[in-house]
Write a protein that holds these residues in place. Structure first.
Motif, PDB file in Angstrom:
ATOM      1  N   TRP A  99     -11.135   3.524  14.919  1.00  0.00           N
ATOM      2  CA  TRP A  99     -10.349   2.849  13.891  1.00  0.00           C
ATOM      3  C   TRP A  99     -11.225   1.927  13.055  1.00  0.00           C
ATOM      4  O   TRP A  99     -11.051   1.815  11.852  1.00  0.00           O
ATOM      5  CB  TRP A  99      -9.208   2.056  14.528  1.00  0.00           C
ATOM      6  N   GLU A 100     -12.188   1.273  13.694  1.00  0.00           N
ATOM      7  CA  GLU A 100     -13.045   0.335  12.967  1.00  0.00           C
ATOM      8  C   GLU A 100     -13.915   1.033  11.929  1.00  0.00           C
ATOM      9  O   GLU A 100     -14.331   0.420  10.954  1.00  0.00           O
ATOM     10  CB  GLU A 100     -13.962  -0.426  13.934  1.00  0.00           C
ATOM     11  N   HIS A 101     -14.195   2.317  12.135  1.00  0.00           N
ATOM     12  CA  HIS A 101     -15.071   3.056  11.220  1.00  0.00           C
ATOM     13  C   HIS A 101     -14.295   3.949  10.261  1.00  0.00           C
ATOM     14  O   HIS A 101     -14.887   4.815   9.605  1.00  0.00           O
ATOM     15  CB  HIS A 101     -16.066   3.888  12.017  1.00  0.00           C
ATOM     16  N   LEU A 102     -13.011   3.737  10.173  1.00  0.00           N
ATOM     17  CA  LEU A 102     -12.176   4.523   9.274  1.00  0.00           C
ATOM     18  C   LEU A 102     -12.519   4.169   7.824  1.00  0.00           C
ATOM     19  O   LEU A 102     -12.476   3.003   7.432  1.00  0.00           O
ATOM     20  CB  LEU A 102     -10.701   4.212   9.547  1.00  0.00           C
ATOM     21  N   PRO A 103     -12.889   5.156   6.997  1.00  0.00           N
ATOM     22  CA  PRO A 103     -13.282   4.861   5.615  1.00  0.00           C
ATOM     23  C   PRO A 103     -12.057   4.654   4.713  1.00  0.00           C
ATOM     24  O   PRO A 103     -11.711   5.508   3.905  1.00  0.00           O
ATOM     25  CB  PRO A 103     -14.076   6.102   5.211  1.00  0.00           C
TER      26      PRO A 103
ATOM     27  N   PHE B 245       0.827  -1.195   0.000  1.00  0.00           N
ATOM     28  CA  PHE B 245       0.000   0.000   0.000  1.00  0.00           C
ATOM     29  C   PHE B 245       0.862   1.245   0.000  1.00  0.00           C
ATOM     30  O   PHE B 245       1.961   1.269   0.535  1.00  0.00           O
ATOM     31  CB  PHE B 245      -0.927  -0.009   1.212  1.00  0.00           C
ATOM     32  N   ASP B 246       0.353   2.288  -0.603  1.00  0.00           N
ATOM     33  CA  ASP B 246       1.040   3.553  -0.714  1.00  0.00           C
ATOM     34  C   ASP B 246       1.130   4.215   0.667  1.00  0.00           C
ATOM     35  O   ASP B 246       0.120   4.371   1.356  1.00  0.00           O
ATOM     36  CB  ASP B 246       0.277   4.449  -1.689  1.00  0.00           C
ATOM     37  N   LEU B 247       2.340   4.593   1.073  1.00  0.00           N
ATOM     38  CA  LEU B 247       2.521   5.192   2.393  1.00  0.00           C
ATOM     39  C   LEU B 247       1.838   6.548   2.502  1.00  0.00           C
ATOM     40  O   LEU B 247       1.361   6.912   3.577  1.00  0.00           O
ATOM     41  CB  LEU B 247       4.007   5.323   2.722  1.00  0.00           C
ATOM     42  N   LEU B 248       1.766   7.285   1.422  1.00  0.00           N
ATOM     43  CA  LEU B 248       1.074   8.567   1.465  1.00  0.00           C
ATOM     44  C   LEU B 248      -0.411   8.371   1.756  1.00  0.00           C
ATOM     45  O   LEU B 248      -1.005   9.125   2.531  1.00  0.00           O
ATOM     46  CB  LEU B 248       1.267   9.323   0.151  1.00  0.00           C
ATOM     47  N   SER B 249      -1.006   7.347   1.187  1.00  0.00           N
ATOM     48  CA  SER B 249      -2.414   7.051   1.461  1.00  0.00           C
ATOM     49  C   SER B 249      -2.608   6.624   2.900  1.00  0.00           C
ATOM     50  O   SER B 249      -3.608   6.977   3.535  1.00  0.00           O
ATOM     51  CB  SER B 249      -2.922   5.955   0.528  1.00  0.00           C
ATOM     52  N   ILE B 250      -1.656   5.884   3.448  1.00  0.00           N
ATOM     53  CA  ILE B 250      -1.735   5.488   4.853  1.00  0.00           C
ATOM     54  C   ILE B 250      -1.653   6.713   5.749  1.00  0.00           C
ATOM     55  O   ILE B 250      -2.418   6.854   6.709  1.00  0.00           O
ATOM     56  CB  ILE B 250      -0.627   4.465   5.184  1.00  0.00           C
ATOM     57  N   VAL B 251      -0.754   7.632   5.433  1.00  0.00           N
ATOM     58  CA  VAL B 251      -0.624   8.860   6.223  1.00  0.00           C
ATOM     59  C   VAL B 251      -1.910   9.685   6.122  1.00  0.00           C
ATOM     60  O   VAL B 251      -2.386  10.230   7.129  1.00  0.00           O
ATOM     61  CB  VAL B 251       0.603   9.675   5.766  1.00  0.00           C
ATOM     62  N   MET B 252      -2.491   9.773   4.943  1.00  0.00           N
ATOM     63  CA  MET B 252      -3.742  10.520   4.782  1.00  0.00           C
ATOM     64  C   MET B 252      -4.871   9.899   5.607  1.00  0.00           C
ATOM     65  O   MET B 252      -5.662  10.609   6.222  1.00  0.00           O
ATOM     66  CB  MET B 252      -4.140  10.584   3.308  1.00  0.00           C
ATOM     67  N   ALA B 253      -4.938   8.570   5.647  1.00  0.00           N
ATOM     68  CA  ALA B 253      -5.961   7.899   6.453  1.00  0.00           C
ATOM     69  C   ALA B 253      -5.731   8.160   7.941  1.00  0.00           C
ATOM     70  O   ALA B 253      -6.688   8.383   8.694  1.00  0.00           O
ATOM     71  CB  ALA B 253      -5.951   6.404   6.159  1.00  0.00           C
ATOM     72  N   ILE B 254      -4.474   8.153   8.381  1.00  0.00           N
ATOM     73  CA  ILE B 254      -4.163   8.426   9.783  1.00  0.00           C
ATOM     74  C   ILE B 254      -4.535   9.865  10.138  1.00  0.00           C
ATOM     75  O   ILE B 254      -5.143  10.125  11.187  1.00  0.00           O
ATOM     76  CB  ILE B 254      -2.678   8.155  10.076  1.00  0.00           C
ATOM     77  N   LEU B 255      -4.196  10.816   9.278  1.00  0.00           N
ATOM     78  CA  LEU B 255      -4.528  12.206   9.544  1.00  0.00           C
ATOM     79  C   LEU B 255      -6.042  12.422   9.560  1.00  0.00           C
ATOM     80  O   LEU B 255      -6.553  13.214  10.355  1.00  0.00           O
ATOM     81  CB  LEU B 255      -3.864  13.120   8.513  1.00  0.00           C
ATOM     82  N   PHE B 256      -6.774  11.713   8.714  1.00  0.00           N
ATOM     83  CA  PHE B 256      -8.235  11.790   8.736  1.00  0.00           C
ATOM     84  C   PHE B 256      -8.768  11.298  10.072  1.00  0.00           C
ATOM     85  O   PHE B 256      -9.646  11.910  10.675  1.00  0.00           O
ATOM     86  CB  PHE B 256      -8.829  10.965   7.591  1.00  0.00           C
ATOM     87  N   LYS B 257      -8.220  10.201  10.555  1.00  0.00           N
ATOM     88  CA  LYS B 257      -8.662   9.644  11.837  1.00  0.00           C
ATOM     89  C   LYS B 257      -8.366  10.610  12.970  1.00  0.00           C
ATOM     90  O   LYS B 257      -9.196  10.839  13.855  1.00  0.00           O
ATOM     91  CB  LYS B 257      -7.966   8.307  12.084  1.00  0.00           C
ATOM     92  N   LEU B 258      -7.179  11.217  12.959  1.00  0.00           N
ATOM     93  CA  LEU B 258      -6.814  12.138  14.027  1.00  0.00           C
ATOM     94  C   LEU B 258      -7.653  13.415  13.978  1.00  0.00           C
ATOM     95  O   LEU B 258      -7.984  13.984  15.015  1.00  0.00           O
ATOM     96  CB  LEU B 258      -5.327  12.476  13.935  1.00  0.00           C
ATOM     97  N   LYS B 259      -8.006  13.860  12.782  1.00  0.00           N
ATOM     98  CA  LYS B 259      -8.792  15.087  12.645  1.00  0.00           C
ATOM     99  C   LYS B 259     -10.247  14.869  13.048  1.00  0.00           C
ATOM    100  O   LYS B 259     -10.828  15.686  13.753  1.00  0.00           O
ATOM    101  CB  LYS B 259      -8.729  15.596  11.210  1.00  0.00           C
ATOM    102  N   THR B 260     -10.841  13.779  12.610  1.00  0.00           N
ATOM    103  CA  THR B 260     -12.264  13.552  12.863  1.00  0.00           C
ATOM    104  C   THR B 260     -12.528  12.880  14.199  1.00  0.00           C
ATOM    105  O   THR B 260     -13.602  13.034  14.757  1.00  0.00           O
ATOM    106  CB  THR B 260     -12.885  12.692  11.752  1.00  0.00           C
ATOM    107  N   GLY B 261     -11.562  12.111  14.691  1.00  0.00           N
ATOM    108  CA  GLY B 261     -11.763  11.404  15.951  1.00  0.00           C
ATOM    109  C   GLY B 261     -12.612  10.157  15.820  1.00  0.00           C
ATOM    110  O   GLY B 261     -13.104   9.633  16.826  1.00  0.00           O
ATOM    111  N   CYS B 262     -12.792   9.673  14.607  1.00  0.00           N
ATOM    112  CA  CYS B 262     -13.588   8.457  14.434  1.00  0.00           C
ATOM    113  C   CYS B 262     -12.827   7.254  14.996  1.00  0.00           C
ATOM    114  O   CYS B 262     -11.627   7.309  15.217  1.00  0.00           O
ATOM    115  CB  CYS B 262     -13.921   8.242  12.960  1.00  0.00           C
TER     116      CYS B 262
END
Length: 73
Positions: A34-38, A15-32
């Motif tokens: 981990w199981e509901h991470l889109p 998997f692309d590391l940039l996409s992983i970082v974007m998913a992590i930043l989305f989780k940290l910003k929204t507070g969702c």
């Protein structure tokens, strides 16, 4: 991402590391949770489990890489 550690000994992530970082930043910003991470919104082709994203987040936290990327955060 120059500050983030990549795997040694020849392991190449599927998997692309940039996409992983974007998913992590989305989780940290929204507070969702981990199981509901889109994750389907961040990756093309094969979609990883949220556990894969969490694995990279936890690895970079333990190695202190987030402090290198975001000093004073």
């Amino acid at each position: 991402m120059p500050y983030l550690n990549i795997a040694k000994r020849g392991f190449i992530s599927k998997f692309d590391l940039l996409s992983i970082v974007m998913a992590i930043l989305f989780k940290l910003k929204t507070g969702c949770q981990w199981e509901h991470l889109p994750v389907c919104h961040f990756f093309e082709g094969e979609i990883p489990s949220y556990k894969t994203v969490f694995y990279h987040y936890r690895k970079w936290c333990t190695l202190g890489d987030w402090e290198k990327v975001f000093p004073g955060w």
